[in-house]
Scaffold this active site. Structure first.
Site, PDB file in Angstrom:
ATOM      1  N   HIS A 139      19.344  34.911 -50.877  1.00  0.00           N
ATOM      2  CA  HIS A 139      18.700  35.357 -52.111  1.00  0.00           C
ATOM      3  C   HIS A 139      17.289  35.857 -51.827  1.00  0.00           C
ATOM      4  O   HIS A 139      16.560  35.275 -51.026  1.00  0.00           O
ATOM      5  CB  HIS A 139      18.584  34.197 -53.104  1.00  0.00           C
ATOM      6  CG  HIS A 139      19.850  33.857 -53.815  1.00  0.00           C
ATOM      7  ND1 HIS A 139      20.855  33.111 -53.241  1.00  0.00           N
ATOM      8  CD2 HIS A 139      20.263  34.142 -55.074  1.00  0.00           C
ATOM      9  CE1 HIS A 139      21.837  32.941 -54.116  1.00  0.00           C
ATOM     10  NE2 HIS A 139      21.501  33.565 -55.241  1.00  0.00           N
ATOM     11  N   ASN A 170      17.257  30.485 -43.795  1.00  0.00           N
ATOM     12  CA  ASN A 170      17.642  30.326 -45.192  1.00  0.00           C
ATOM     13  C   ASN A 170      17.571  28.862 -45.624  1.00  0.00           C
ATOM     14  O   ASN A 170      17.100  28.543 -46.716  1.00  0.00           O
ATOM     15  CB  ASN A 170      19.059  30.866 -45.396  1.00  0.00           C
ATOM     16  CG  ASN A 170      19.454  30.952 -46.860  1.00  0.00           C
ATOM     17  OD1 ASN A 170      18.617  31.085 -47.741  1.00  0.00           O
ATOM     18  ND2 ASN A 170      20.749  30.864 -47.120  1.00  0.00           N
TER      19      ASN A 170
END
Length: 293
Positions: A139, A170
């Site tokens: 994201h 991440n």
């Protein structure tokens, strides 16, 4: 800026989170810093700015929005805005205003699936492009910043808000930076954020049938307008190596020169010049960033 100086700056900024013991890197970084005259000049001018200058935070000002890249697609979502790149199949940048009342809520990510974005032309990224790629679907505007609204949460899983990201980055450093931004939103009442991918010169690595480009690194810039305005930037390498957040701090000016984007363009020119030339991590709470793997 002369071409060879631009190359030095890019090399230094893109490898800025490597260990300090790498003397060749430090030499390159020092040369770049010594030669980027306009950044140094702006920083020097900023020292004489009014340090007591202040303003109040207001949602809807659009401070988070960089100038869009010519010829690209601008996508306005409930919780964020995307400048989409049809060549890379991912965002140039994603920008949003994170207020203190948006860091919590009842919106649930469980059961929300990553989805190709039908608002952009084909060929475009699909979930199959990430299958067995060894990269996470990272994201840019995080799901955790969209708990305030279920539709906003759902839109955060559109693949136009996603980049191929190293799983360790991440899970650890990037996730901690996201959490820290939420804490800053609580601390200051709100912050303006923009982030996105960076590619090394001649970078050609892609994943999947649709050739989604793999970033070399990621940037994030954060603006606080509570009290005396201030801003800070970060560049993290898209690798699984442990990265010290202090070594990843950059001024907004430096990230602008590396990416070519104009951040916080709606600010008053005087304020913009000052905040973009300075990046002092000690001016910001660091509880989340100090966590180790």
């Amino acid at each position: 800026m002369r071409p060879y100086l631009s190359i030095l700056l890019a090399a230094a900024l893109l490898t800025g989170c490597r260990p300090q013991k790498d003397s060749k890197f430090l030499t390159t970084l020092q040369k770049a810093e010594n030669n980027v005259e306009n950044v140094a000049s702006k920083a020097d001018d900023a020292k004489h700015a009014d340090s007591e200058e202040s303003t109040t935070i207001e949602a809807g000002k659009g401070y988070e929005l960089p100038a869009n890249v010519d010829g690209q697609i601008l996508l306005k979502r409930i919780g964020y805005t995307v400048s989409y790149n049809i060549q890379t199949k991912e965002p140039n940048w994603v920008a949003w205003y994170l207020s203190s009342d948006r860091v919590s809520g009842d919106a649930d990510r469980n059961g929300v699936e990553f989805t190709e974005d039908e608002e952009v032309p084909e060929p475009r990224a699909t979930t199959w492009d990430y299958y067995r790629s060894h990269f996470d679907r990272g994201h840019q505007c995080p799901a955790g910043d969209n708990k305030w609204n279920q539709d906003a949460m759902n839109q955060s899983f559109l693949l136009t808000n996603i980049c191929p990201q190293n799983p360790k980055l991440n899970k650890y450093e990037w996730n901690r930076l996201e959490s820290q931004c939420r804490d800053w939103a609580k601390e200051y009442g709100g912050v303006y954020i923009a982030c996105g991918p960076i590619y090394a010169p001649n970078s050609k690595k892609t994943i999947g049938e649709h050739k989604v480009k793999v970033p070399t690194a990621f940037f994030k810039v954060v603006l606080c307008m509570t009290g005396t305005p201030k801003a800070i930037g970060f560049i993290y390498q898209n690798t699984g190596d442990k990265q010290d957040y202090r070594q990843c701090v950059r001024t907004v000016d430096e990230i602008e020169q590396l990416t070519g984007y104009d951040f916080f363009k709606s600010l008053d020119d005087k304020v913009e010049k000052r905040v973009e030339a300075n990046a002092n991590i000690d001016d910001w709470p660091q509880d989340r960033l100090d966590s180790s793997r």
